[in-house]
Design an enzyme around this catalytic site. Structure first.
Site, PDB file in Angstrom:
ATOM      1  N   THR A  79       0.593  -1.455   0.297  1.00  0.00           N
ATOM      2  CA  THR A  79      -0.460  -0.122  -0.586  1.00  0.00           C
ATOM      3  C   THR A  79       0.649   0.755  -0.254  1.00  0.00           C
ATOM      4  OG1 THR A  79      -1.920   1.022   1.038  1.00  0.00           O
ATOM      5  CG2 THR A  79      -0.226   0.205   2.347  1.00  0.00           C
TER       6      THR A  79
ATOM      7  N   HIS B  58       2.243 -12.006  14.280  1.00  0.00           N
ATOM      8  CA  HIS B  58       3.239 -12.210  14.967  1.00  0.00           C
ATOM      9  C   HIS B  58       2.955 -13.724  15.671  1.00  0.00           C
ATOM     10  CE1 HIS B  58       6.939 -12.536  17.388  1.00  0.00           C
ATOM     11  NE2 HIS B  58       6.308 -11.090  18.345  1.00  0.00           N
TER      12      HIS B  58
END
Length: 406
Positions: free
Chosen positions: A325, A377
């Site tokens: 993006t 994560h």
């Protein structure tokens, strides 16, 4: 008469919202001419006419929903007949549909102010009446027809209750609020962004890249590139190439979680976030590792144009193994991009800004870009995330590495 039905517009999409009708009842159209906008939770599409003819009756108005396969209008094949009076008796229950179409906010304001749609000149797409058109009409007619304004209440009477949020005070007609239903696309965006926060362990790591080498390369070869390939050499193709190379070396970021398994993708479908007017859409460049710079640039330019004209196909927005993006085109210097699930990584590009940096013991001015990598994560450790972002930085600062894959 033939029915105009909602076609299948993509996997898992069973319902659409009717957008703007681009033709009015009784109006003729050519084959393949757009008749109506269909709004899905992925994109806004135009439904073309299956043949040349006349729009006889609208069965689903703007703002209503329809399921795939449901009829939304009646069409008549052949040239349109100019007989507006003949239609009036048959269509008496639907007189508002004969006049200019009005957006929901404009329709409410006209009802509140006692304005007929025939009095207002619509400036929206296909002659639609916008809220601004109604307000302009009210301002123009106020001096000419002061007697139409409601008289103030006598002093002996109690003061009227304060106006509701959607009703402007009589002396301040510009203080208007409106409640507009969220489109399926905006609702879907909201749901997905909230889901990211609730279902992922998202972290973001940052770095910066010196864009001098890429800028110099574009300046030296950009004109020749455009003459040969018919498309400008932008920054995005360099980042797509750099991301693909980094994903090959750090496969944890080209993966997703399915049940209790980690699925590693051995192909590289890169989503490119594009502003589409109603919200951010992410069309996907399939097999980006097999494409040249020119092929990537052509696909990006095509996606941007069709996002603007609402012609992206739902299947072009599905899938993707990683997303890029670019908030820099809006002037953003830094940000924390949100993941596009089920992907576990997204790279945020930002504005290029000249800043003082240290080079060989000297302070010099360089065109710098902050880079941000958000990652899940749960399957990507900090070491892999930092290594990935450093690798992208190295490839951008020395684009010759992209050609040699070193």
């Amino acid at each position: 008469m033939q029915e105009l039905k909602v076609p299948s517009v993509g996997e898992s999409i069973v319902e659409v919202e009717i957008g703007a009708w681009l033709k009015k009842e009784g109006e003729s159209f050519a084959q393949d001419e757009p008749l109506v906008e269909l709004i899905t939770d992925k994109a806004t599409l135009e439904l073309p006419a299956p043949f040349a003819g006349t729009l006889k009756q609208i069965l689903k108005k703007t703002g209503e929903t329809a399921r795939v396969g449901e009829a939304i209008a009646l069409l008549e094949a052949g040239a349109a007949e100019a007989k507006p009076q003949a239609q009036a008796p048959a269509e008496a229950p639907k007189e508002p549909a004969q006049g200019p179409l009005a957006m929901p906010a404009a329709e409410r304001l006209m009802q509140e102010k006692g304005v007929s749609p025939a009095e207002v000149q619509g400036t929206g797409l296909g002659g639609r009446i916008l809220k601004e058109d109604v307000m302009r009409h009210l301002e123009e007619r106020a001096p000419a027809k002061p007697v139409e304004a409601p008289p103030p209440p006598p002093p002996s009477r109690p003061a009227p209750p304060p106006p509701t949020p959607t009703q402007a005070p009589a002396d301040k007609p510009w203080r208007v609020s409106e409640a507009v239903p969220m489109t399926p696309l905006r609702r879907r965006i909201a749901e997905r962004l909230l889901m990211v926060r609730q279902t992922t362990a998202m972290l973001t790591t940052f770095n910066e890249a010196d864009m001098s080498a890429v800028i110099a390369l574009r300046k030296e070869l950009g004109e020749a590139f455009q003459k040969k390939h018919g498309v400008k050499l932008g920054f995005m193709s360099f980042f797509v190439k750099a991301v693909v190379q980094a994903l090959k070396e750090i496969p944890e970021l080209n993966a997703e979680i399915r049940d209790n398994h980690i699925v590693y993708h051995r192909y590289y479908d890169i989503g490119i976030a594009v502003g589409g007017g109603e919200g951010l859409v992410v069309p996907v460049i399939r097999d980006a590792d097999r494409l040249s710079f020119a092929e990537i640039e052509r696909q990006i330019a095509d996606f941007a144009e069709r996002a603007r004209t609402k012609k992206l196909k739902p299947e072009e927005l599905m899938g993707g193994t990683f997303t890029i993006t670019n908030g820099g085109i809006y002037g953003s210097l830094n940000s924390t991009p949100l993941l596009n699930p089920p992907q576990v990584g997204i790279l945020g590009m930002h504005a290029i800004q000249e800043r003082p940096v240290a080079r060989d013991g000297q302070v010099v001015i360089r065109p710098m870009m902050y880079l941000a990598l958000s990652y899940d994560h749960r399957i990507v450790d900090g070491r892999e995330a930092v290594t990935f972002l450093r690798r992208v930085k190295e490839l951008i600062e020395n684009p010759a590495r992209l050609l040699l894959e070193v």
